[in-house]
Design a protein around this motif. Structure first.
Motif, PDB file in Angstrom:
ATOM      1  N   ALA A 281       0.853  -1.183   0.000  1.00  0.00           N
ATOM      2  CA  ALA A 281       0.000   0.000   0.000  1.00  0.00           C
ATOM      3  C   ALA A 281       0.891   1.237   0.000  1.00  0.00           C
ATOM      4  CB  ALA A 281      -0.924   0.000   1.215  1.00  0.00           C
ATOM      5  N   TRP A 285      -3.203   3.833   5.480  1.00  0.00           N
ATOM      6  CA  TRP A 285      -4.540   3.256   5.618  1.00  0.00           C
ATOM      7  C   TRP A 285      -5.429   4.272   6.330  1.00  0.00           C
ATOM      8  CZ3 TRP A 285      -5.699  -0.715   2.754  1.00  0.00           C
ATOM      9  CH2 TRP A 285      -4.700  -1.609   2.372  1.00  0.00           C
ATOM     10  N   GLY A 293      -5.354   5.891  -3.648  1.00  0.00           N
ATOM     11  CA  GLY A 293      -4.007   5.367  -3.847  1.00  0.00           C
ATOM     12  C   GLY A 293      -3.412   5.778  -5.177  1.00  0.00           C
ATOM     13  N   SER A 297       1.228   1.068  -5.833  1.00  0.00           N
ATOM     14  CA  SER A 297       0.697  -0.093  -5.122  1.00  0.00           C
ATOM     15  C   SER A 297       0.772  -1.339  -5.995  1.00  0.00           C
ATOM     16  CB  SER A 297      -0.749   0.152  -4.690  1.00  0.00           C
ATOM     17  OG  SER A 297      -0.837   1.228  -3.779  1.00  0.00           O
ATOM     18  N   GLN A 319      -6.416   1.039  -3.942  1.00  0.00           N
ATOM     19  CA  GLN A 319      -6.394   0.776  -2.498  1.00  0.00           C
ATOM     20  C   GLN A 319      -7.763   1.093  -1.904  1.00  0.00           C
ATOM     21  OE1 GLN A 319      -2.894   2.493  -0.714  1.00  0.00           O
ATOM     22  NE2 GLN A 319      -3.630   2.240   1.380  1.00  0.00           N
ATOM     23  N   CYS A 321     -10.021   1.339   1.886  1.00  0.00           N
ATOM     24  CA  CYS A 321     -10.069   1.304   3.351  1.00  0.00           C
ATOM     25  C   CYS A 321     -11.348   1.993   3.798  1.00  0.00           C
ATOM     26  CB  CYS A 321      -8.857   2.009   3.955  1.00  0.00           C
ATOM     27  SG  CYS A 321      -8.813   1.969   5.769  1.00  0.00           S
ATOM     28  N   PHE A 336      -7.465  -4.277  -2.147  1.00  0.00           N
ATOM     29  CA  PHE A 336      -6.704  -3.804  -3.306  1.00  0.00           C
ATOM     30  C   PHE A 336      -7.400  -4.246  -4.590  1.00  0.00           C
ATOM     31  CE2 PHE A 336      -3.559  -4.489   0.029  1.00  0.00           C
ATOM     32  CZ  PHE A 336      -2.657  -3.426  -0.096  1.00  0.00           C
TER      33      PHE A 336
END
Length: 420
Positions: A281, A285, A293, A297, A319, A321, A336
């Motif tokens: 990552a 986060w 992102g 990555s 990414q 979260c 991901f």
């Protein structure tokens, strides 16, 4: 300087010489003189043993490298012209030229067939050079690591008279893409082995909270593999931020453990099928309602196969979260690639299940045995950029110079200039 001053009969030497600046040629001449002196050849040539010590490789792979550099003359003499031509091709050539050289290099059996046994011998030499494996670690452990890199290889070429298929040039190029650490190492062998050459760096793994390192998923060989896709500045120190056996399988604990780390992280999962994989990552986060992102990555596999899958550019779903959202269109958890509810890799907020599907974001397959995963161990490592420079700076000057805030405080109370 012996034969370095002799008229050349090799038509390649003129174009090879033009690949270097005058200063580079002078440095190259100094290198040749030094190695020839060690070879006790009266400045005429470099012996195989001295050359292999210089590149840090012995055995079949070192022999093959010497054979290619000396244009397969079998006279056991590496001349000045050999050094210039090989350096020009191997370091100054196009990517195609370099990879063609490496492709030939891996044919350690010298039979014009790149088979599994060739790759096995080459990988053993590479890993032994980097890690200096000791017999106490056991042949089984060494074999296991070699096998995970071999398992990423494809052998699609049919050679007449052979029962087993071999590796084509396209197979080889795909293997290099999946294993950038191997490609970096093999692409820098003409640099001295003690120069910190690309492909040789292994991050220092800091894990103060884990007393038994055998419980860690991330071993040095895995870190070297992942590090092949990272910059030099990211290969100094990796610090363990979260481990499920210590912190528990908790999403909130995970977010709390990694929240103070502002840099990139490496997430690793071992599921109940025994597969090990994860993702790098590039961004912290943090809670988002959508993908975020950048193209740094990537996803990776560690066991039973080692591979790295970089972004293809097909989309920007890199990414994920999400925490404490109530909408079904925003699944809580981390992940991901892919699409919502069909990620390349996803862990639910309960940290007790997840999924992995093939995805166009990274051109990656399902990373486990099945699409649905049940984690057994989860680790997260924080990459400490510039740690080496910080340690070097930390030993400069006096204590008061290194800690300006403390010095300011002492100035306030009149102690900073006190005599010893």
């Amino acid at each position: 300087m012996g034969n370095t001053q002799s008229p050349s009969t090799n038509p390649r030497i003129a174009s090879a010489t033009r690949a270097f600046t005058q200063n580079e040629l002078e440095d190259l001449k100094s290198l040749f003189v030094s190695l020839a002196a060690q070879s006790q050849s009266n400045d005429q040539y470099i012996s195989p043993s001295v050359f292999k010590a210089y590149i840090g490789l012995d055995g079949p792979l070192g022999d093959r490298m010497f054979d290619l550099v000396t244009e397969k003359r079998n006279d056991q003499k590496l001349s000045w012209e050999d050094l210039v031509i090989s350096k020009a091709t191997y370091e100054k050539g196009t990517n195609d030229e370099i990879e063609e050289f490496i492709y030939q290099l891996l044919d350690v059996n010298c039979d014009s067939v790149l088979g599994r046994s060739d790759l096995e011998a080459a990988l053993t030499a590479i890993l032994d050079s980097i890690f200096s494996w000791k017999s106490s670690e056991g042949a089984g452990s060494q074999r296991k690591i070699v096998d995970i890199f071999l398992n990423a290889a494809t052998f699609s070429k049919n050679d007449e008279g052979l029962a087993e298929k071999s590796m084509s040039f396209e197979d080889f190029r795909r293997w290099c893409t999946l294993l950038p650490s191997v490609r970096k190492f093999l692409g820098s062998l003409l640099m001295p082995c003690d120069s910190g050459r690309p492909g040789s760096q292994v991050p220092r793994l800091l894990h103060q909270r884990i007393t038994d390192s055998s419980s860690l998923l991330l071993r040095e060989e895995y870190a070297w593999h992942i590090g092949g896709a990272l910059s030099q500045q990211e290969l100094d120190e990796w610090k363990l931020l979260y481990h499920s056996s210590v912190n528990g399988l908790s999403f909130n604990t995970f977010l709390g453990s990694v929240s103070n780390h502002e840099g990139s992280t490496v997430l690793i999962i071992k599921d109940k099928e025994g597969f090990i994989y994860g993702g790098y990552a590039s961004q912290p986060w943090e809670r988002h309602a959508d993908f975020y992102g950048d193209l740094k990555s990537f996803l990776f596999q560690l066991f039973p196969e080692a591979s790295i899958f970089r972004p293809t550019g097909a989309n920007s779903n890199l990414q994920w979260c999400a925490a404490n959202f109530s909408s079904e269109s925003i699944p809580n958890g981390i992940g991901f690639g892919g699409q919502v509810n069909h990620f390349g890799l996803f862990l639910s907020a309960n940290f007790d299940q997840g999924h992995t599907f093939s995805c166009t974001t990274f051109g990656s397959p399902c990373l486990s045995k099945t699409n649905h995963l049940h984690p057994e161990v989860i680790e997260c490592w924080g990459i400490v950029k510039g740690a080496q420079e910080e340690r070097q700076d930390g030993v400069k000057g006096s204590v008061l110079e290194r800690f300006k805030e403390d010095r300011h405080m002492l100035n306030m109370v009149g102690l900073a200039n006190a005599s010893d």
